[in-house]
Scaffold this active site. Structure first.
Site, PDB file in Angstrom:
ATOM      1  N   TYR A  52      38.954  59.086  40.947  1.00  0.00           N
ATOM      2  CA  TYR A  52      39.196  58.985  39.499  1.00  0.00           C
ATOM      3  C   TYR A  52      40.687  58.868  39.226  1.00  0.00           C
ATOM      4  O   TYR A  52      41.477  59.599  39.810  1.00  0.00           O
ATOM      5  CB  TYR A  52      38.643  60.225  38.777  1.00  0.00           C
ATOM      6  N   GLU A  54      42.013  58.248  35.692  1.00  0.00           N
ATOM      7  CA  GLU A  54      42.199  58.019  34.243  1.00  0.00           C
ATOM      8  C   GLU A  54      43.675  58.117  33.879  1.00  0.00           C
ATOM      9  O   GLU A  54      44.381  59.018  34.332  1.00  0.00           O
ATOM     10  CB  GLU A  54      41.393  59.041  33.437  1.00  0.00           C
ATOM     11  N   ASP A 198      42.406  33.076  26.595  1.00  0.00           N
ATOM     12  CA  ASP A 198      41.484  33.579  27.611  1.00  0.00           C
ATOM     13  C   ASP A 198      41.399  32.527  28.715  1.00  0.00           C
ATOM     14  O   ASP A 198      40.746  31.500  28.561  1.00  0.00           O
ATOM     15  CB  ASP A 198      40.124  33.819  26.943  1.00  0.00           C
ATOM     16  N   THR A 224      39.383  36.822  33.694  1.00  0.00           N
ATOM     17  CA  THR A 224      38.616  37.482  34.730  1.00  0.00           C
ATOM     18  C   THR A 224      39.402  37.296  36.020  1.00  0.00           C
ATOM     19  O   THR A 224      40.319  36.475  36.098  1.00  0.00           O
ATOM     20  CB  THR A 224      37.231  36.827  34.908  1.00  0.00           C
ATOM     21  N   LYS A 227      36.841  34.264  39.135  1.00  0.00           N
ATOM     22  CA  LYS A 227      36.402  32.866  39.041  1.00  0.00           C
ATOM     23  C   LYS A 227      37.311  32.017  39.933  1.00  0.00           C
ATOM     24  O   LYS A 227      37.369  32.272  41.124  1.00  0.00           O
ATOM     25  CB  LYS A 227      36.352  32.456  37.575  1.00  0.00           C
TER      26      LYS A 227
END
Ligand SMILES: *Cc1c(COP(=O)(O)O)cnc(C)c1O
Length: 420
Positions: A52, A54, A198, A224, A227
């Protein structure tokens, strides 16, 4: 690989093996898909999934961040260097989350966002009605010119003047031509909007220098990572300094909890790969293959939206052939050629059986396939489109596809890294 799963979970082992064989044995033309290197998969499957983290490097809510801080910092530095951005956030779990985080950072709920309509190639998260981006914000959608299949910057400007959006979104999931981000920048500035670009589909082409970069022309760029960029599944946000605080706060704690450190380490590995000369050669070849496949398809009498391609993808408009997308995509899949059916500009057919087929060359290019193979694929598509119900043709093509796939095995390592 997979030796532990084989011992503990035979069923899952067989399913993953099945998928591995399927990916190796088919020509994968879905333009948003690719093959990642084994190095990327090792990072993604590493012990980092146990941690973790955070918060952000040096500002975490949990102890034990001696390595995670360095990993995330490295990923951000590589992203900034590769794309020439002021800042980067690599925590978004996917491209969709990245978009929602950015809109929430730059606009209040109910304010107007403006993006390309889904049936014209925009993404769901560009404000389409079934996406929360279209419910939480007032969404105005622009379209392509249905006669040319091209972006109509005058039309976008007119709509922007009329609706005064807070955010103007550029970028697409199915646009075969180069996008002029400077036009979006100019239009956004003229109405006082933020320009969010984007580049999910084209990030690898931008990194490889074969598509102009949105970074100098945008307040914020989302992408992303899986791709054309050829990393693990994830999202990434690049921003100008002035937006750093708002974007970071919006991703965490605004939208997400703990970052996926295993993915972030894989993104860092992929970004290092993307900075190599070999990756540039791959990006160039992706476009050469797409151009050749498009030219051949047109020779076989297919209509291509916009008459061809500048990038990694093309959209066949099947209306002239009296075919629709879904049955043809399914017939091709039986011959181990994977693509997806897609709406074409001005399509009146329903979205679950639209009139187009979307094809792309990133995955086949990663396997080392070049123009002769792109021509061969076009010939196979033409043969099956002649009669998508002729199972003997489908079987024959399927056997030839299998032979080609054997000749171009999925590589494990495909860039040479000079050690720093
Ligand atoms: C794929 C894509 C996304 C979303 O990515 P996910 O990781 O599937 O959420 C966002 N925008 C565009 C333009 C895309 O093509």
């Amino acid at each position: 690989m997979l030796t532990a799963i084989e011992k503990t979970d035979k069923k899952m082992f067989e399913l993953i093996r099945g998928e591995q064989a399927r990916q190796a044995g088919s020509i994968r033309l879905i333009p948003s898909e690719n093959y990642v290197s084994v190095a990327v998969m090792e990072a993604t499957g590493s012990c980092l999934t146990n941690k973790y983290a955070e918060g952000y490097p040096t500002k975490r809510y949990y102890e034990g961040q001696q390595f995670t801080d360095q990993i995330e910092t490295l990923a951000c530095e590589r992203a900034m260097a590769l794309f020439g951005a002021d800042g980067a956030n690599v925590q978004s779990h996917s491209g969709s989350e990245a978009n929602l985080a950015v809109y929430a950072a730059l606009a209040e709920p109910g304010e107007t966002i403006m993006g390309l309509s889904l049936p014209f190639g925009g993404h769901l998260t560009h404000g389409w009605k079934v996406s929360y981006t279209g419910k939480f914000f007032k969404s105005v959608q622009y379209e392509l010119d249905p006669s040319t299949g091209l972006l109509d910057y005058d039309q976008i400007e007119k709509l922007a003047r009329e609706h005064r959006p807070k955010i103007l979104i550029s970028g697409s999931s199915a646009y075969p031509r180069e996008i002029d981000f400077s036009q979006f920048d100019r239009i956004a500035k003229s109405v006082g909007a933020y320009h969010v670009s984007d580049m999910a589909h084209i990030a690898g082409l931008v990194a490889g220098g074969v598509h102009r970069s949105p970074v100098p022309w945008s307040d914020v760029v989302t992408t992303t990572t899986h791709k054309t960029l050829r990393g693990p599944r994830g999202g990434m946000i690049l921003f100008q300094d002035q937006h750093a605080k708002a974007i970071n706060k919006s991703v965490f704690p605004g939208l997400q909890g703990g970052p996926h450190m295993h993915t972030i380490s894989g993104v860092a590995v992929a970004l290092k790969e993307a900075a190599t000369e070999d990756f540039k050669a791959y990006a160039r070849q992706v476009v050469l293959n797409a151009k050749r496949m498009a030219a051949k398809l047109m020779e076989y009498g297919f209509d291509l939206v916009s008459g061809g391609t500048d990038n990694h993808l093309m959209l066949i408009d099947l209306r002239g052939k009296g075919l629709s997308g879904k049955p043809l995509a399914k017939a091709l899949d039986r011959a181990h050629i994977e693509c997806n059916y897609n709406s074409v500009p001005g399509d009146t057919a329903p979205p679950f059986n639209p009139s187009g087929l979307r094809l792309g060359t990133p995955a086949m290019t990663t396997r080392g396939m070049k123009e002769p193979q792109a021509e061969q694929v076009a010939a196979w598509i033409a043969a099956i489109a002649e009669n998508p119900e002729n199972e003997s043709v489908i079987e024959k093509v399927g056997r030839e596809v299998t032979a080609l796939c054997k000749a171009f095995p999925v590589p494990e390592v495909f860039v040479r890294i000079r050690e720093d």
